[in-house]
Scaffold this active site. Structure first.
Site: not given
Length: 448
Positions: A75, A78-79, A155
Site C-alpha cells: 500500500h 501504491e502511494h 489514513e
C-alpha cells in the site's frame, strides 16, 4: 457491511464468477484480448455509449505477498507511485490527468494492486504513456517518500484506529486467518508501517512491478485495433523481468470457535457477525464456490432474502441483516453473516435466530423458488454491469489477477444457472460450522 478491506472494490462478487471450468457460450462483456511480446496481457472492452475510456493497470501482487515484518509496503508503494519519474515530477501525475479533464486513483488489496484513469477517449495515449513510464521508471528518494509515510499513518488512524467497527474487523480478520497473510491488514500494522523506508518500497517495486506480471484493461469508446498499436508503442519497450512465484503459507485447520467482543463509547448501535473460512474459486474445495455465491444471495441478498424475512419482518429481532461471500480470493475466502438487533433487542436473541436459520438451511436445504429468484437476481447484475465502464474493467482485472480467465468471467451467468439445490445444501453443510466460526460483537458502552 461487515467486510471492510482497505479499498473494497464494489460488489464484484455478483459478476466475477471465477472457477476454472470449460468455457461456456454465455457472454457478459465480450472483450478482445492480446498479449505483448514482453508478457503484458491486454484486455479491451468496447462500449461506445459515451466518448470516454477507463484505463487500468493491474499488478498481480498485493499485501499478502509482502515480506514478513514489512506489512503495509504494498500500500505504501501504491502511494509512492505518484511521486514521479524522470519525465513527471512528484505529485504531477494526477494534476496532468485533472488538467485533461480526467480522474485517477489507485487501490491495494491482499491479492492485487491497481491504478486507473477515467479520461476522454482522445486522451488515452496520454495516460498510457504516463502509466507505462511509471511502470518502468519510478524514482524515489527519502526526501520524497518519508512525508508520504505520515500520510499512510494518518489514513490508518482515520479509517481504522478511530473507527470501532474497523478495529473490531481487523481483530476478527486476524482470528479468521491465524497464519495466512489475509489476517494482516492491507494498510499494515502501525509499528511496521513506521519502520518502512523508501528502499523497502523500491525493492517491492523491482520485484513485482513488471509487464509480465500485469494486466492492462481498457474499457470504453475504443477498439482493440486502436489500442494494440498504442500498447505496443508505450508498454511494448518495457522489458520483461523474472518474477517470483506467489508462495504463501497455508492456513491450518481450525478446531475451535472464537468470539471477539468490543465495547466502545463511540458506538450507538450494537452489531453482530459470524464469519467462516470458505473455499474460493481458486483454493479449497472449489466446486463449492458457485453454490456458495447463490447461498449468500438466498440468505442475505436484500429484503426478500431468507434472513431478512425471518429476523427483520417476522421475528422483529433484527433491524438489518445480510450475508457476504468472498469468492474471488487467490487463496481461501470467507463467508459472513452480519446483523444489528432491533432497537431495544438483545444480541443473544439475534444470534440464536441466525443460528436457527443456518441450521434449517444445513438440514433442509433451500426451496426451488428461492433458488430460482436468487439466480435471477445474480444474473441480472451482469446486465446492469454493462451500464458502467469501470465494472467490466474491474471484474476482468480482478479475475486475471487471481488466476482466472476471461472465459470464466464470460461464462459466470451460465454457471450460476447450473447450480442445484443439493449443491447449495452440501456447500452450507461444509462451510457453515459454528464450532470453528469467528463471532464478533460490537457493543455500546453502558451509560450510568
Amino acid at each position: 457491511m461487515p467486510i471492510r478491506p482497505l479499498l473494497r472494490i464494489a460488489a464484484l462478487s455478483l459478476v466475477v464468477g471465477l472457477a476454472a471450468a470449460a468455457p461456456a457460450a454465455a457472454k457478459v462483456f465480450s472483450p478482445t484480448t492480446f498479449t505483448l511480446a514482453n508478457g503484458l496481457e491486454v484486455v479491451v472492452i468496447t462500449n461506445m455509449r459515451a466518448p470516454i475510456v477507463t484505463h487500468m493497470v493491474w499488478y498481480h501482487v498485493g499485501a499478502a505477498d509482502e515480506p514478513r515484518g514489512k506489512s503495509g509496503v504494498a500500500h505504501y508503494l501504491e502511494h509512492l507511485m505518484f511521486k514521479g519519474t524522470d519525465q513527471i515530477k512528484p505529485g504531477e501525475f494526477s494534476k496532468i490527468v485533472a488538467r485533461n479533464g480526467g480522474r485517477d486513483n489507485a487501490f491495494t488489496t491482499h491479492d492485487y494492486t491497481g491504478y486507473y484513469q477515467n479520461v476522454a477517449s482522445d486522451r488515452l495515449p496520454l495516460v498510457m504513456r504516463m502509466e507505462a513510464d511509471r511502470m518502468a521508471n519510478l524514482r524515489l528518494t527519502d526526501a520524497v517518500a518519508r512525508p508520504e509515510l505520515d500520510v499512510v499513518l494518518e489514513e490508518r488512524r482515520m479509517r481504522t484506529d478511530n473507527d470501532p467497527a474497523s478495529q473490531l474487523y481487523e481483530q476478527a480478520q486476524r482470528a479468521l486467518f491465524i497464519h495466512h497473510p489475509y489476517g494482516v491488514p492491507v494498510i499494515g500494522w502501525e509499528p511496521e508501517i513506521r519502520a518502512l523506508t523508501y528502499e523497502d518500497a523500491l525493492a517491492f517495486y523491482r520485484t513485482w512491478y513488471a509487464p509480465n506480471n500485469a494486466t492492462l484493461v481498457i474499457a470504453g469508446a475504443v477498439t482493440a485495433d486502436t489500442v494494440k498499436p498504442l500498447a505496443e508503442q508505450f508498454y511494448g519497450p518495457i522489458p520483461a523481468r523474472p518474477v517470483p512465484a506467489r508462495v504463501r503459507v497455508a492456513e491450518p485447520e481450525h478446531v475451535a470457535a472464537v468470539r471477539v467482543e468490543m465495547t466502545s463509547d463511540r458506538v450507538r448501535q450494537p452489531s453482530w457477525s459470524r464469519r467462516y473460512v470458505a473455499p474460493s474459486h481458486h483454493a479449497g474445495d472449489t466446486k463449492l464456490a458457485y453454490p456458495l455465491e447463490v447461498l449468500a444471495e438466498i440468505l442475505g441478498g436484500g429484503e426478500t432474502s431468507r434472513l431478512n424475512r425471518a429476523l427483520v419482518v417476522d421475528q422483529h429481532v433484527a433491524a438489518s441483516v445480510g450475508a457476504d461471500y468472498e469468492a474471488a480470493a487467490l487463496d481461501l475466502g470467507s463467508f459472513a453473516i452480519y446483523a444489528s438487533p432491533h432497537p431495544g433487542g438483545e444480541i443473544a436473541a439475534l444470534e440464536h435466530a441466525v443460528e436457527a436459520e443456518v441450521r434449517h438451511v444445513c438440514e433442509d436445504g433451500v426451496t426451488d423458488d428461492e433458488m430460482a429468484r436468487a439466480k435471477l437476481r445474480l444474473q441480472a447484475a451482469t446486465i446492469y454491469a454493462l451500464d458502467s465502464l469501470s465494472t467490466g474493467a474491474r471484474t476482468i482485472g480482478t479475475a486475471l489477477s487471481t488466476g482466472s480467465t476471461v472465459d470464466d468471467v464470460e461464462a459466470w451467468p451460465e454457471r450460476i444457472g447450473a447450480v442445484t439445490a443439493e449443491q447449495i445444501r452440501d456447500a452450507a453443510r461444509a462451510v457453515l460450522k459454528d464450532d470453528t466460526a469467528i463471532t464478533s460483537l460490537l457493543k455500546p458502552a453502558r451509560t450510568s
